[in-house]
Scaffold this motif. Structure first.
Motif: not given
Length: 443
Positions: A20-41
């Motif tokens: 089953a998909p893991s809420p914990e892994r999903l949280r870790a991925t979203v948190t990591k992506l947010v940590s890049f500050g901006t992802r503006h193209t």
């Protein structure tokens, strides 16, 4: 939308012991992506810690790690092209990061995607923090989680896990991949776009935690007017390839535990808005958009701030990871079904003018062990209510006392393992002339 008249056995996929998909892994991925500050193209493509370049490199690294864990079953490719438009007047290089899981049939593909880029209140501001947790780190997290889970299995069709850039500037990442697919001659059986798929609380605090919306077109955008008018004449407006895909997704959701529903939305996207599936639609590929049951616009395209006690900004706190895991599960099950199944029949025909019986026919599909001929009354629900299994190599069947005037028909291809394609609506064969008036008038 649930349709009680459709037996679950009609859309069940082969039983697979799948994680089953893991809420914990999903949280870790979203948190990591947010940590890049901006992802503006238009943010830095080279800074190793902040901006779109760092985020894309991290996503590519995740695909590489997944491929390593499965013994090389997943390859990584980055495709890019320069785009210019009102939201990037000086031009910007858009890069898509792809994880590619080859199938046994090198011509067939299914695609699942989400966009990695983010913006704030001013779409031209590429310096401000733009966390983009739900829009659309949630979609990217879903794509990576699907790759982790499905990379352990073997399929007929190739699965492409796509991380798009440039969505907020003009659906450029979707355009890039759709154009690439066409140039390479890919037969895309389905494209699942996941954009804003991680929140169960909408504007004003309304909570919608039991369903996800799936948007789809009826008549294909790329069809010439003559084809669109033919589909209208046959009554197939609600059974185009993308609508059939959405109905299949709805059926898959009904087989999963937990009672999490799919609401089939009968337009290509939200009113007056768009997403990365639309360039695929323009080229005639079946494509749909997943998005949450109720959007919260305070958490979309906003500068992070608090005004009069009201919070704005697309931050991690606005994401419900249990909800996101359920949307991910539907995507995983749908991808597995379609990638395991034979190709969708390219055509299907119904014949029976001036008869109480209807003959349904279709071209043979490579790898099909059988076919399911579906039908429903044209005065009832918009999903199939009955079916007949026809063993290959037969490519036709006669349905007695089932008048073509009063019913709709469709055909799906089924593999030896039970995996089933989406349904092709049965129209009139072009070799059969249009009949008009009573028999006595046609002499």
């Amino acid at each position: 939308m649930r349709f009680a008249l459709l037996p679950l056995a009609l859309i069940a996929t082969p039983a697979v012991a799948r994680e089953a998909p893991s809420p914990e892994r999903l949280r870790a991925t979203v948190t990591k992506l947010v940590s890049f500050g901006t992802r503006h193209t238009a943010s830095s493509p080279t800074d190793p810690k902040r901006g779109i370049g760092a985020a894309r490199a991290w996503a590519a690294g995740q695909f590489t790690a997944i491929g390593r864990a499965c013994g090389g079953c997943l390859s990584v490719e980055q495709i890019g092209r320069r785009f210019t438009g009102p939201r990037a007047p000086d031009g910007v290089r858009v890069v898509d990061v792809l994880g590619i899981q080859p199938g046994s049939d090198p011509s067939r593909y299914v695609v699942v995607g989400g966009h990695i880029d983010s913006i704030v209140g001013d779409v031209m501001d590429h310096d401000a923090d733009a966390p983009g947790a739900n829009d659309d780190a949630s979609g990217v997290a879903l794509v990576l989680e699907a790759a982790r889970i499905l990379s352990r299995e073997k399929f007929r069709a190739t699965i492409v896990y796509a991380v798009f850039s440039g969505e907020e500037q003009g659906l450029w990442g979707g355009t890039l991949l759709a154009d690439t697919a066409k140039a390479r001659g890919w037969q895309i059986d389905a494209m699942l776009n996941n954009d804003i798929v991680g929140s169960s609380v909408g504007q004003g605090g309304v909570r919608v935690a039991d369903r996800v919306r799936v948007f789809s077109e009826g008549i294909r955008a790329g069809d010439p007017l003559t084809d669109a008018m033919t589909r209208r004449a046959e009554g197939g407006e609600d059974d185009g390839p993308s609508r059939a895909l959405a109905k299949a997704i709805d059926g898959v959701a009904d087989t999963l535990p937990g009672g999490f529903d799919v609401r089939v939305e009968r337009r290509p996207d939200r009113f007056g808005r768009g997403g990365d599936h639309e360039p695929f639609l323009a080229l005639g590929y079946p494509a749909v958009r997943f998005t949450v049951g109720a959007e919260n616009w305070d958490r979309q395209h906003q500068y992070v701030r608090t005004e009069n006690g009201r919070s704005y900004g697309d931050t991690v706190e606005g994401v419900d990871f249990d909800y996101l895991a359920k949307v991910t599960a539907i995507n995983v099950a749908t991808l597995a079904r379609l990638a395991a199944a034979p190709a969708t029949p390219p055509k299907a025909y119904a014949a029976g003018a001036l008869s109480r019986d209807t003959t349904v026919s279709w071209p043979a599909v490579p790898g099909a062990a059988s076919y399911k001929v579906y039908w429903r009354g044209n005065d009832g629900p918009v999903t199939w209510t009955d079916n007949r299994v026809v063993a290959a190599p037969a490519t036709s069947t006669v349905l007695t006392q089932m008048p073509v005037d009063d019913n709709f028909f469709g055909v799906a291809a089924v593999g030896a393992d039970g995996a089933e394609s989406i349904v092709t609506f049965a129209g009139r064969s072009p070799s059969i002339p249009v009949a008009g008036g009573p028999p006595a008038a046609r002499r």
